[in-house]
Motif scaffolding. Structure first.
Motif, PDB file in Angstrom:
ATOM      1  N   SER A 194      37.562 -98.591  26.016  1.00  0.00           N
ATOM      2  CA  SER A 194      36.635 -99.645  26.419  1.00  0.00           C
ATOM      3  C   SER A 194      35.206 -99.126  26.444  1.00  0.00           C
ATOM      4  CB  SER A 194      36.997-100.157  27.812  1.00  0.00           C
ATOM      5  OG  SER A 194      38.297-100.700  27.813  1.00  0.00           O
ATOM      6  N   GLN A 240      45.057-106.743  19.537  1.00  0.00           N
ATOM      7  CA  GLN A 240      45.485-105.365  19.796  1.00  0.00           C
ATOM      8  C   GLN A 240      45.422-105.049  21.282  1.00  0.00           C
ATOM      9  OE1 GLN A 240      43.272-102.575  17.432  1.00  0.00           O
ATOM     10  NE2 GLN A 240      44.969-102.349  16.044  1.00  0.00           N
ATOM     11  N   ASN A 241      44.377-105.517  21.976  1.00  0.00           N
ATOM     12  CA  ASN A 241      44.271-105.274  23.410  1.00  0.00           C
ATOM     13  C   ASN A 241      45.440-105.912  24.147  1.00  0.00           C
ATOM     14  OD1 ASN A 241      41.931-103.845  23.095  1.00  0.00           O
ATOM     15  ND2 ASN A 241      40.591-105.500  23.717  1.00  0.00           N
ATOM     16  N   ARG A 281      40.800-107.244  17.505  1.00  0.00           N
ATOM     17  CA  ARG A 281      40.721-106.349  18.669  1.00  0.00           C
ATOM     18  C   ARG A 281      41.359-106.999  19.897  1.00  0.00           C
ATOM     19  NH1 ARG A 281      35.667-105.266  16.327  1.00  0.00           N
ATOM     20  NH2 ARG A 281      34.637-106.752  17.706  1.00  0.00           N
ATOM     21  N   ASP A 282      41.112-108.308  20.060  1.00  0.00           N
ATOM     22  CA  ASP A 282      41.699-109.013  21.202  1.00  0.00           C
ATOM     23  C   ASP A 282      43.219-109.000  21.120  1.00  0.00           C
ATOM     24  OD1 ASP A 282      39.209-109.549  22.217  1.00  0.00           O
ATOM     25  OD2 ASP A 282      39.144-111.610  21.454  1.00  0.00           O
ATOM     26  N   GLU A 321      45.544 -94.945  15.111  1.00  0.00           N
ATOM     27  CA  GLU A 321      46.892 -95.293  15.548  1.00  0.00           C
ATOM     28  C   GLU A 321      47.838 -94.159  15.175  1.00  0.00           C
ATOM     29  OE1 GLU A 321      50.143 -98.927  15.232  1.00  0.00           O
ATOM     30  OE2 GLU A 321      48.313 -99.007  14.067  1.00  0.00           O
ATOM     31  N   ASP A 333      46.175 -97.080  24.933  1.00  0.00           N
ATOM     32  CA  ASP A 333      46.275 -98.505  24.642  1.00  0.00           C
ATOM     33  C   ASP A 333      44.961 -99.028  24.077  1.00  0.00           C
ATOM     34  OD1 ASP A 333      48.906 -98.819  25.419  1.00  0.00           O
ATOM     35  OD2 ASP A 333      48.377 -99.261  27.487  1.00  0.00           O
ATOM     36  N   LYS A 334      43.859 -98.644  24.681  1.00  0.00           N
ATOM     37  CA  LYS A 334      42.555 -99.068  24.189  1.00  0.00           C
ATOM     38  C   LYS A 334      41.478 -98.173  24.760  1.00  0.00           C
ATOM     39  CE  LYS A 334      41.721-102.556  27.743  1.00  0.00           C
ATOM     40  NZ  LYS A 334      41.334-103.927  27.988  1.00  0.00           N
ATOM     41  N   THR A 352      48.221-100.519  21.580  1.00  0.00           N
ATOM     42  CA  THR A 352      48.149 -99.649  20.416  1.00  0.00           C
ATOM     43  C   THR A 352      48.598 -98.264  20.837  1.00  0.00           C
ATOM     44  OG1 THR A 352      46.264-100.868  19.550  1.00  0.00           O
ATOM     45  CG2 THR A 352      46.590 -98.671  18.687  1.00  0.00           C
ATOM     46  N   GLY A 394      38.819 -94.543  28.734  1.00  0.00           N
ATOM     47  CA  GLY A 394      40.189 -95.014  28.598  1.00  0.00           C
ATOM     48  C   GLY A 394      41.146 -94.090  29.321  1.00  0.00           C
TER      49      GLY A 394
END
Length: 113
Positions: free
Chosen positions: A61, A33-34, A30-31, A110, A58-59, A38, A77
């Motif tokens: 949260s 990807q952040n 996840r880190d 995705e 993008d993410k 994405t 997000g």
């Protein structure tokens, strides 16, 4: 045969990753990807029909409490609101802020395109 620095780095990274728990591996993924971003899609359902779709996310949260830092029961997000639900960003469709509760019937994935 010479071993390049890149090969050694990859070997060390894989060895360290093998020692991690599944949750630690997921957090690392996840880190990454952040950091890399994405091309996410969020579909919100009303029954069995898509009611809203957000593109180019993008993410998403998890909201945290201001005073206690504990996770709240919603996610937030930014994404482009796909007003006509055609899976494409069209002229006039803008990036918006959104929130969804833990109880929202939604799927985040995705974009395959």
């Amino acid at each position: 045969m010479k071993t390049s620095l890149a090969h050694v780095t990859v070997a060390v990274a894989l060895a360290l990753l093998a020692g991690c728990t599944q949750e630690q591996q997921n957090q690392l993924s996840r880190d990454i990807q952040n950091w890399t971003g994405t091309n996410g899609v969020l579909e919100v359902y009303a029954g069995d029909k898509v009611a809203r779709r957000f593109l180019k996310i993008d993410k998403i949260s998890t909201a945290l409490g201001t005073d206690d830092g504990k996770p709240r029961a919603y996610r937030y997000g930014y994404g482009v609101l796909d007003e006509n639900l055609n899976m494409a960003v069209d002229a006039g469709e803008k990036k918006v802020y959104f929130e969804i509760s833990d109880y929202t019937n939604a799927v985040f994935f995705e974009n395959p395109r």
